[in-house]
Scaffold this motif. Structure first.
Motif, PDB file in Angstrom:
ATOM      1  N   PRO A   1       8.229   1.575  -4.186  1.00 24.60           N
ATOM      2  CA  PRO A   1       9.101   1.036  -3.131  1.00 24.60           C
ATOM      3  C   PRO A   1       8.305   0.242  -2.104  1.00 24.60           C
ATOM      4  N   GLN A   2       8.956  -0.691  -1.478  1.00 25.67           N
ATOM      5  CA  GLN A   2       8.252  -1.605  -0.589  1.00 25.67           C
ATOM      6  C   GLN A   2       7.770  -0.946   0.704  1.00 25.67           C
ATOM      7  N   PHE A   3       8.282   0.259   1.031  1.00 26.51           N
ATOM      8  CA  PHE A   3       7.839   0.929   2.246  1.00 26.51           C
ATOM      9  C   PHE A   3       6.609   1.806   2.026  1.00 26.51           C
ATOM     10  N   TRP A   4       6.135   1.917   0.760  1.00 28.69           N
ATOM     11  CA  TRP A   4       4.946   2.730   0.490  1.00 28.69           C
ATOM     12  C   TRP A   4       3.698   2.008   0.990  1.00 28.69           C
ATOM     13  N   SER A   5       2.665   2.833   1.244  1.00 26.49           N
ATOM     14  CA  SER A   5       1.342   2.292   1.555  1.00 26.49           C
ATOM     15  C   SER A   5       0.484   2.321   0.298  1.00 26.49           C
ATOM     16  N   VAL A   6      -0.681   1.706   0.383  1.00 26.70           N
ATOM     17  CA  VAL A   6      -1.616   1.707  -0.743  1.00 26.70           C
ATOM     18  C   VAL A   6      -1.976   3.135  -1.124  1.00 26.70           C
ATOM     19  N   GLY A   7      -2.272   3.967  -0.141  1.00 25.31           N
ATOM     20  CA  GLY A   7      -2.653   5.350  -0.423  1.00 25.31           C
ATOM     21  C   GLY A   7      -1.555   6.128  -1.100  1.00 25.31           C
ATOM     22  N   GLN A   8      -0.310   5.965  -0.655  1.00 23.12           N
ATOM     23  CA  GLN A   8       0.811   6.665  -1.287  1.00 23.12           C
ATOM     24  C   GLN A   8       0.967   6.236  -2.743  1.00 23.12           C
ATOM     25  N   ALA A   9       0.823   4.951  -2.975  1.00 23.38           N
ATOM     26  CA  ALA A   9       0.972   4.450  -4.344  1.00 23.38           C
ATOM     27  C   ALA A   9      -0.114   5.012  -5.260  1.00 23.38           C
TER      28      ALA A   9
ATOM     29  N   ILE B   1      -3.598  -5.055  -9.447  1.00 24.09           N
ATOM     30  CA  ILE B   1      -4.424  -3.857  -9.363  1.00 24.09           C
ATOM     31  C   ILE B   1      -5.716  -4.138  -8.605  1.00 24.09           C
ATOM     32  N   SER B   2      -6.285  -5.320  -8.801  1.00 24.14           N
ATOM     33  CA  SER B   2      -7.522  -5.668  -8.106  1.00 24.14           C
ATOM     34  C   SER B   2      -7.308  -5.684  -6.590  1.00 24.14           C
ATOM     35  N   THR B   3      -6.146  -6.168  -6.144  1.00 28.99           N
ATOM     36  CA  THR B   3      -5.833  -6.182  -4.712  1.00 28.99           C
ATOM     37  C   THR B   3      -5.593  -4.768  -4.193  1.00 28.99           C
ATOM     38  N   LEU B   4      -4.900  -3.969  -4.999  1.00 31.80           N
ATOM     39  CA  LEU B   4      -4.616  -2.594  -4.611  1.00 31.80           C
ATOM     40  C   LEU B   4      -5.907  -1.809  -4.356  1.00 31.80           C
TER      41      LEU B   4
ATOM     42  N   THR C   1      -2.614   0.465   4.273  1.00 27.94           N
ATOM     43  CA  THR C   1      -2.022  -0.881   4.211  1.00 27.94           C
ATOM     44  C   THR C   1      -0.671  -0.823   3.507  1.00 27.94           C
ATOM     45  N   PRO C   2       0.410  -1.323   4.090  1.00 27.83           N
ATOM     46  CA  PRO C   2       1.717  -1.339   3.416  1.00 27.83           C
ATOM     47  C   PRO C   2       1.681  -2.277   2.195  1.00 27.83           C
ATOM     48  N   LEU C   3       2.326  -1.855   1.125  1.00 27.80           N
ATOM     49  CA  LEU C   3       2.393  -2.695  -0.068  1.00 27.80           C
ATOM     50  C   LEU C   3       3.084  -4.025   0.230  1.00 27.80           C
ATOM     51  N   ALA C   4       4.081  -3.988   1.121  1.00 33.57           N
ATOM     52  CA  ALA C   4       4.807  -5.216   1.453  1.00 33.57           C
ATOM     53  C   ALA C   4       3.899  -6.253   2.098  1.00 33.57           C
TER      54      ALA C   4
END
Length: 475
Positions: free
Chosen positions: A175-183, A216-219, A226-229
């Motif tokens: 979901p767009q409200f997740w952060s990098v860490g949550q993902a 994936i490289s950006t993640l 950092t928010p995924l959005a």
């Protein structure tokens, strides 16, 4: 069972080679299987040496095993099949030519196939299941877990050569409200459910519509909070019913590694990755090359009558156009009877025109396939080819005209020959450019039928121009 392949020149009678030695022996510098290695497999099958067969097969990559099966006769394939690594069977099947795979699939038990297909992504599994006979397909699907069976049945519900058939249903979305860490934490917890290979995390809204993608490289480079959005990139959605050739064009144009596939409402249903597109590009280019010659893919195990049926209609059409071209010769038979030299020279005019037309036709068909030629630049392209035809015809006219004069010492004959050559080369360029454009405009595949019509134009024009000019100048 008799051997149908020659023994290697220096047969290895020591069965203690390491797997690394066998790998070196199996492939040549061009990564093609060495005939000696294929002969070793055949020899082991002849001797019933199961251990040797397993050693030889285990030294190969699944793609090379699939290639090996294509070199073997049906009897030897049946002999080798039981010795294939069960864990690698699925990948081997996915790499095989369709004709060979259909035959091999019939020899594999439904339960074995069901287990093997469970190791594949849904797109590859659906491709294999599609080659099964209806009864066996039902048995294999019945033996599969419900989730995997549903994914394959869903893929098979789409039309052949569409994005829906090409895609794999396994995707990585957040979901767009997740952060990098949550993902990252979520993906690690659900690692068993992730696709074997993926390049992007698709960011979706509450309706499961893709609104962006995070490579994936950006993640991995981004901080956990950092928010995924904030780091997502725009995506090129692929409609599920889009033709696979169109999909390949989009991948090439926008340099994509993967792309989300959406159903009519925009909901994310799968993804297509670049490894699938490589196969599509190879398949489509082969089809175009074969179509230019008016043939279909014969393959290594095609039936003779199937090949005849695919080629005969175009040969019959070519017979009709050739008869029309020859009618020009019949109309000038009195002139040819008076000047026999005309019969010697007129095939040269037609042949050179045909070669020039083939050059232009090949360029035009390639340009149409790659979307480089359209109504916008058609006039400029045709004009350029006309100029090329005039220049090539003029140069050839000087060279060959001089040769004709040196041989026959007849200025009139030389002028008729040279002028006819210029005219035919010009018409060859015009036909080579306009015929595929016209066929494409009519919704026909220009690669399939252009050659027959272009050949007719160059033969007819070549014969008529040369014999007509000769009649006017010499008689």
């Amino acid at each position: 069972m008799s051997r149908d392949l020659a023994d290697p020149e220096d047969e290895l009678d020591i069965d203690t080679e390491s797997e690394e030695d066998l790998e070196d022996l199996a492939l040549g510098e061009d990564y093609a299987l060495n005939p000696q290695f294929v002969s070793m497999v055949v020899d082991a099958a002849d001797r019933g040496d199961s251990e040797r067969l397993r050693d030889l097969l285990s030294a190969l990559h699944p793609a090379d095993v699939a290639d090996l099966m294509g070199f073997l006769s049906a009897d030897y394939r049946e002999e080798v099949l039981p010795h294939l690594d069960p864990e690698a069977l699925a990948e081997i099947l996915s790499e095989m030519d369709h004709e060979i795979r259909e035959e091999v699939l019939e020899a594999v038990a439904p339960e074995t196939l069901a287990r093997a297909l469970g190791e594949l992504d849904s797109d590859d599994a659906a491709d294999v299941v599609d080659d099964l006979e209806a009864d066996k397909r039902a048995q294999v699907l019945a033996a599969m877990p419900e989730t995997e069976r549903a994914a394959i049945e869903s893929a098979l519900s789409y039309g052949e050569e569409t994005a829906g058939r090409l895609m794999q249903r396994e995707v990585v979305a957040a979901p767009q409200f997740w952060s990098v860490g949550q993902a990252i934490d979520h993906f690690r917890r659900e690692a068993d459910d992730l696709p074997e290979l993926f390049f992007d995390v698709y960011v979706v809204d509450p309706s499961y519509h893709p609104v962006g993608a995070v490579p994936i490289s950006t993640l991995l480079r981004s901080k956990r909070d950092t928010p995924l959005a904030q780091i997502m990139e725009s995506v090129s959605d692929i409609p599920v019913d889009m033709d696979q050739e169109e999909v390949a064009y989009i991948f090439d144009k926008y340099h994509l590694i993967s792309a989300p596939v959406v159903e009519p409402g925009g909901r994310l249903v799968g993804q297509i990755t670049v490894d699938d597109i490589v196969g599509v590009i190879h398949e489509e280019s082969q089809e175009d090359i074969l179509a230019l010659a008016g043939v279909s893919d014969a393959g290594r195990n095609a039936d003779v009558m199937d090949i005849v049926r695919s080629r005969l209609p175009w040969l019959l059409l070519n017979t009709l156009t050739a008869a029309l071209a020859v009618s020009v010769i019949q109309a000038f038979e009195d002139e040819i009877a008076q000047i026999v030299t005309l019969a010697v020279l007129m095939p040269i005019v037609a042949s050179l025109g045909g070669n020039g037309a083939t050059q232009t036709l090949t360029v035009a068909v390639r340009a149409l396939a790659s979307r480089e030629l359209s109504a916008f630049n058609a006039l400029r392209t045709v004009g350029r080819e006309m100029l090329v035809g005039l220049l090539n015809g003029s140069i050839l006219a000087v060279v060959t005209g001089a040769a004709v004069y040196a041989l026959f010492r007849d200025v009139g004959l030389c002028v008729a020959f040279a002028a006819a050559l210029v005219i035919n080369m010009f018409m060859a360029s015009v036909a080579g450019a306009l015929v595929p454009l016209a066929l494409d405009r009519m919704g026909r595949d220009p690669a399939v039928s252009s050659a027959v019509f272009v050949t007719f134009v160059t033969d007819f024009t070549g014969f008529f121009a040369f014999l007509g000019l000769a009649a006017l100048i010499l008689l």
